[in-house]
Design an enzyme around this catalytic site. Structure first.
Site, PDB file in Angstrom:
ATOM      1  N   PHE A 172       0.806  -1.221   0.000  1.00  0.00           N
ATOM      2  CA  PHE A 172       0.000   0.000   0.000  1.00  0.00           C
ATOM      3  C   PHE A 172       0.836   1.266   0.000  1.00  0.00           C
ATOM      4  CE2 PHE A 172       0.819  -0.309   4.573  1.00  0.00           C
ATOM      5  CZ  PHE A 172       1.060   1.029   4.891  1.00  0.00           C
ATOM      6  N   LYS A 209      -1.301  -6.486  -9.660  1.00  0.00           N
ATOM      7  CA  LYS A 209      -2.243  -6.688  -8.543  1.00  0.00           C
ATOM      8  C   LYS A 209      -1.833  -5.708  -7.454  1.00  0.00           C
ATOM      9  CE  LYS A 209      -3.001  -8.176  -4.894  1.00  0.00           C
ATOM     10  NZ  LYS A 209      -3.338  -7.243  -3.770  1.00  0.00           N
ATOM     11  N   GLU A 257      -4.984  -3.848  -2.052  1.00  0.00           N
ATOM     12  CA  GLU A 257      -6.433  -3.627  -1.935  1.00  0.00           C
ATOM     13  C   GLU A 257      -6.731  -2.414  -1.051  1.00  0.00           C
ATOM     14  OE1 GLU A 257      -4.621  -5.988  -0.747  1.00  0.00           O
ATOM     15  OE2 GLU A 257      -5.225  -6.633   1.270  1.00  0.00           O
ATOM     16  N   CYS A 259       9.622   1.759   3.205  1.00  0.00           N
ATOM     17  CA  CYS A 259      10.523   0.645   3.538  1.00  0.00           C
ATOM     18  C   CYS A 259      11.944   1.135   3.747  1.00  0.00           C
ATOM     19  CB  CYS A 259      10.470  -0.432   2.471  1.00  0.00           C
ATOM     20  SG  CYS A 259      11.155   0.133   0.926  1.00  0.00           S
ATOM     21  N   GLU A 278       8.924  -4.644  12.947  1.00  0.00           N
ATOM     22  CA  GLU A 278       8.694  -3.475  12.093  1.00  0.00           C
ATOM     23  C   GLU A 278       7.396  -2.798  12.533  1.00  0.00           C
ATOM     24  OE1 GLU A 278       7.539  -4.253   8.006  1.00  0.00           O
ATOM     25  OE2 GLU A 278       8.628  -2.476   7.349  1.00  0.00           O
TER      26      GLU A 278
HETATM   27  P1  NAD Z   1       1.391  -6.800   2.902  1.00  0.00           P
HETATM   28  O1  NAD Z   1       2.424  -7.870   2.979  1.00  0.00           O
HETATM   29  O2  NAD Z   1       0.268  -6.831   3.852  1.00  0.00           O
HETATM   30  O3  NAD Z   1       0.712  -6.779   1.447  1.00  0.00           O
HETATM   31  C1  NAD Z   1       1.496  -6.722   0.271  1.00  0.00           C
HETATM   32  C2  NAD Z   1       0.723  -7.374  -0.869  1.00  0.00           C
HETATM   33  O4  NAD Z   1       0.523  -8.758  -0.562  1.00  0.00           O
HETATM   34  C3  NAD Z   1      -0.654  -6.776  -1.100  1.00  0.00           C
HETATM   35  O5  NAD Z   1      -0.879  -6.676  -2.498  1.00  0.00           O
HETATM   36  C4  NAD Z   1      -1.609  -7.784  -0.453  1.00  0.00           C
HETATM   37  O6  NAD Z   1      -2.836  -7.877  -1.132  1.00  0.00           O
HETATM   38  C5  NAD Z   1      -0.850  -9.089  -0.551  1.00  0.00           C
HETATM   39  N1  NAD Z   1      -1.055  -9.971   0.617  1.00  0.00           N
HETATM   40  C6  NAD Z   1      -1.275  -9.595   1.908  1.00  0.00           C
HETATM   41  N2  NAD Z   1      -1.356 -10.693   2.702  1.00  0.00           N
HETATM   42  C7  NAD Z   1      -1.178 -11.760   1.905  1.00  0.00           C
HETATM   43  C8  NAD Z   1      -1.147 -13.175   2.141  1.00  0.00           C
HETATM   44  N3  NAD Z   1      -1.317 -13.676   3.356  1.00  0.00           N
HETATM   45  N4  NAD Z   1      -0.940 -13.985   1.082  1.00  0.00           N
HETATM   46  C9  NAD Z   1      -0.757 -13.483  -0.158  1.00  0.00           C
HETATM   47  N5  NAD Z   1      -0.772 -12.163  -0.432  1.00  0.00           N
HETATM   48  C10 NAD Z   1      -0.972 -11.308   0.578  1.00  0.00           C
HETATM   49  O7  NAD Z   1       2.183  -5.413   2.970  1.00  0.00           O
HETATM   50  P2  NAD Z   1       1.582  -3.943   3.103  1.00  0.00           P
HETATM   51  O8  NAD Z   1       1.073  -3.743   4.483  1.00  0.00           O
HETATM   52  O9  NAD Z   1       0.701  -3.635   1.946  1.00  0.00           O
HETATM   53  O10 NAD Z   1       2.910  -3.076   2.874  1.00  0.00           O
HETATM   54  C11 NAD Z   1       3.794  -2.740   3.902  1.00  0.00           C
HETATM   55  C12 NAD Z   1       4.981  -3.670   3.928  1.00  0.00           C
HETATM   56  O11 NAD Z   1       5.680  -3.607   2.672  1.00  0.00           O
HETATM   57  C13 NAD Z   1       5.995  -3.264   4.968  1.00  0.00           C
HETATM   58  O12 NAD Z   1       6.438  -4.429   5.617  1.00  0.00           O
HETATM   59  C14 NAD Z   1       7.106  -2.609   4.171  1.00  0.00           C
HETATM   60  O13 NAD Z   1       8.369  -2.634   4.783  1.00  0.00           O
HETATM   61  C15 NAD Z   1       7.077  -3.444   2.933  1.00  0.00           C
HETATM   62  N6  NAD Z   1       7.721  -2.776   1.810  1.00  0.00           N
HETATM   63  C16 NAD Z   1       8.921  -3.264   1.397  1.00  0.00           C
HETATM   64  C17 NAD Z   1       9.590  -2.660   0.341  1.00  0.00           C
HETATM   65  C18 NAD Z   1      10.912  -3.200  -0.128  1.00  0.00           C
HETATM   66  O14 NAD Z   1      11.433  -2.711  -1.112  1.00  0.00           O
HETATM   67  N7  NAD Z   1      11.493  -4.191   0.517  1.00  0.00           N
HETATM   68  C19 NAD Z   1       9.013  -1.554  -0.305  1.00  0.00           C
HETATM   69  C20 NAD Z   1       7.773  -1.090   0.141  1.00  0.00           C
HETATM   70  C21 NAD Z   1       7.134  -1.718   1.211  1.00  0.00           C
END
Ligand code: NAD
Length: 496
Positions: free
Chosen positions: A164, A188, A191, A296, A396
């Site tokens: 997000f 994708k 959401e 991140c 985190e």
């Molecule tokens: P999230 O892991 O909840 O969701 C990321 C994506 O995965 C979304 O599209 C979501 O629909 C999907 N998803 C969520 N749960 C899932 C599951 N159980 N199985 C399959 N798909 C699933 O992450 P978020 O809250 O949207 O984003 C924040 C996180 O992203 C933080 O941990 C942040 O550090 C990380 N992030 C990392 C980077 C990087 O470059 N390493 C960059 C940006 C954000």
């Protein structure tokens, strides 16, 4: 440069019930499950997000596969021309895109402008694909009169699953390279804030990409499972939290897909006694509180080395306390809300727990309210006297909360960073070349800042990440992405 001005302060009404963009058309998915998407500053619902099913995913894959036949045969220069058109459209609509990002994700308008700029830069770099995708050869490489060469070829249909916090930029770390190299793409987005990608797809459509080359499928974890289970998806680019990144990496790899998966972070900013503290403090503040800490690359642990700690705490707290919190569309606001009510409660819970475990709340953002808005605001927070075993030190938080540590020397700081399961970014503030060199050499993190609080690689460099912050080999952006989205073929030729 003309800037688009078509959007009202609130998201356009036709974004209300979102659709998938599949095979060059907007389609309402088959699903009966929908989620409400709110503006984090106002708490108001701005869109309903369909949770696409297995069949919805399959429909996109079939369209993409059909498009791939012709797209892979399209010369790289012709493929690149679509990106030139897209780039101009994105410039024209940059302000629209930024405003949608603010309304759906919550960051400030300047942060959103920066995000769109980074997305455009990736389009610009990917437009250089005729040079980026070249193979290499060696005359007589396999013996007298026998030449050897390497070609790079696309693999088919890739999917990109994004978080997000950068609802536009993270998709652009991947898809311009995937598509420029001759693959087709299924996006994708998260959401939680998918409307900006909706607008991006309008621009993709206008840029004339052939139907089915770029697709958008909305959904949450079930949609991701359908992507991972689909036998005709060749690879997956993922960014999100570490636990999901690891699960996606494991499942995708087990079914023979290519996979690159960025995970979470807990980034450390080290302040040496020889640093110019007055210059460092504003940099620390923008690292820890930019995008409300939902970055991140955000600093979340500030380590004062030697006798710098007391001064650091005082100056850092004063600068953080002065930040103006509010709705990001107000140009004077410096920090917006966090993404959702649930996430706000999680962040507040971490601050409570830190206090219960013995940390001192040097700056308390729990009571911050923004007049006129019912959104999900948390003010800048600093926890001092944090110890490594506390939950706030280990997990985190992904919000506007910074931990302060005091250590004796640079070696202790490096040890603290390397003991972390995360390895996304680390920064040192120093005026000593020797300290900077030792830090750069010794720290296990993928993006290193030397007097730079947010070490965000430009589009022509790979976006790093180590340990639980990245699962895979080839990173997002630039040449790494070109290699990820192509496979090499070796040709040995003898003419007799
Ligand atoms: P999230 O892991 O909840 O969701 C990321 C994506 O995965 C979304 O599209 C979501 O629909 C999907 N998803 C969520 N749960 C899932 C599951 N159980 N199985 C399959 N798909 C699933 O992450 P978020 O809250 O949207 O984003 C924040 C996180 O992203 C933080 O941990 C942040 O550090 C990380 N992030 C990392 C980077 C990087 O470059 N390493 C960059 C940006 C954000």
């Amino acid at each position: 440069m003309v800037r688009g001005t078509t959007l009202l302060p609130e998201v356009k009404s036709h974004y209300g019930d979102l659709k998938n963009y599949v095979g060059g058309e907007w389609r309402t998915p088959e699903t009966t499950a929908w989620l409400e998407d709110t503006n984090p500053a106002t708490g108001r619902v701005i869109a309903r997000v369909p949770l696409s099913t297995k069949d919805d995913v399959d429909r996109a894959v079939q369209k993409a596969l059909r498009a791939w036949d012709a797209w892979r045969e399209t010369p790289p220069l012709d493929r690149a021309r679509h990106f030139f058109v897209l780039r101009d459209l994105m410039e024209h609509h940059a302000e629209d895109l930024a405003r949608v990002v603010v309304q759906d994700m919550g960051k400030t308008i300047d942060e959103a402008r920066g995000e769109i700029r980074r997305a455009i830069e990736n389009v610009e770099v990917a437009a250089g694909i005729p040079s980026l995708m070249m193979g290499y050869n060696l005359e007589d490489g396999a013996g007298p009169g026998i030449d050897e060469e390497v070609l790079y070829q696309p693999l088919g249909v890739f999917a990109g699953i994004s978080p997000f916090n950068f609802p536009v930029m993270v998709q652009f770390w991947f898809w311009p390279y995937a598509v420029a190299t001759g693959n087709c793409w299924i996006a994708k987005p998260s959401e939680q804030d998918p409307t900006a990608m909706q607008l991006v797809m309008d621009l993709v459509h206008q840029a004339g990409f052939p139907a089915g080359v770029v697709n958008l499928v909305h959904g949450a974890k079930e949609t991701v499972q359908a992507i991972l289970d689909h036998p005709d998806i060749a690879g997956v680019s993922f960014v999100g939290s570490s636990s999901v990144a690891k699960a996606v990496y494991t499942k995708a790899a087990a079914s023979g897909k290519r996979v690159q998966a960025g995970g979470g972070a807990k980034n450390v900013l080290v302040v040496m006694p020889d640093a110019k503290l007055d210059k460092v403090v504003s940099n620390l503040v923008s690292s820890c509180y930019g995008c409300a800490g939902e970055r991140c690359l955000a600093g979340s642990v500030v380590v004062g080395v030697g006798d710098v700690h007391a001064d650091l705490r005082r100056k850092f707290s004063a600068a953080a306390a002065a930040l103006k919190v509010g709705y990001g569309l107000d140009e004077t606001v410096q920090m917006g809300p966090v993404i959702s009510a649930g996430h706000r409660d999680r962040v507040l819970g971490f601050i409570d727990r830190g206090e219960q475990e013995g940390a001192q709340v040097a700056l308390d953002g729990r009571t911050v309210r923004v007049s006129g808005y019912d959104g999900y605001f948390v003010g800048p927070t600093i926890l001092d006297d944090v110890r490594p075993e506390m939950a706030v030190a280990q997990q985190e938080i992904f919000g506007p909360v910074a931990n302060l540590f005091a250590v004796g020397g640079l070696d202790d700081a490096v040890e603290l960073i390397n003991a972390s399961p995360y390895g996304n970014a680390a920064t040192i503030y120093t005026s000593s070349g020797k300290h900077a060199r030792d830090f750069r050499h010794g720290v296990r993190a993928g993006n290193i800042g030397i007097n730079v609080g947010v070490a965000a690689p430009m589009a022509y460099f790979p976006f790093g990440g180590m340990k639980n912050s990245f699962f895979g080999d080839l990173h997002p952006q630039s040449r790494d992405a070109v290699r990820f989205f192509t496979e090499s073929k070796v040709v040995i030729t003898r003419w007799v």
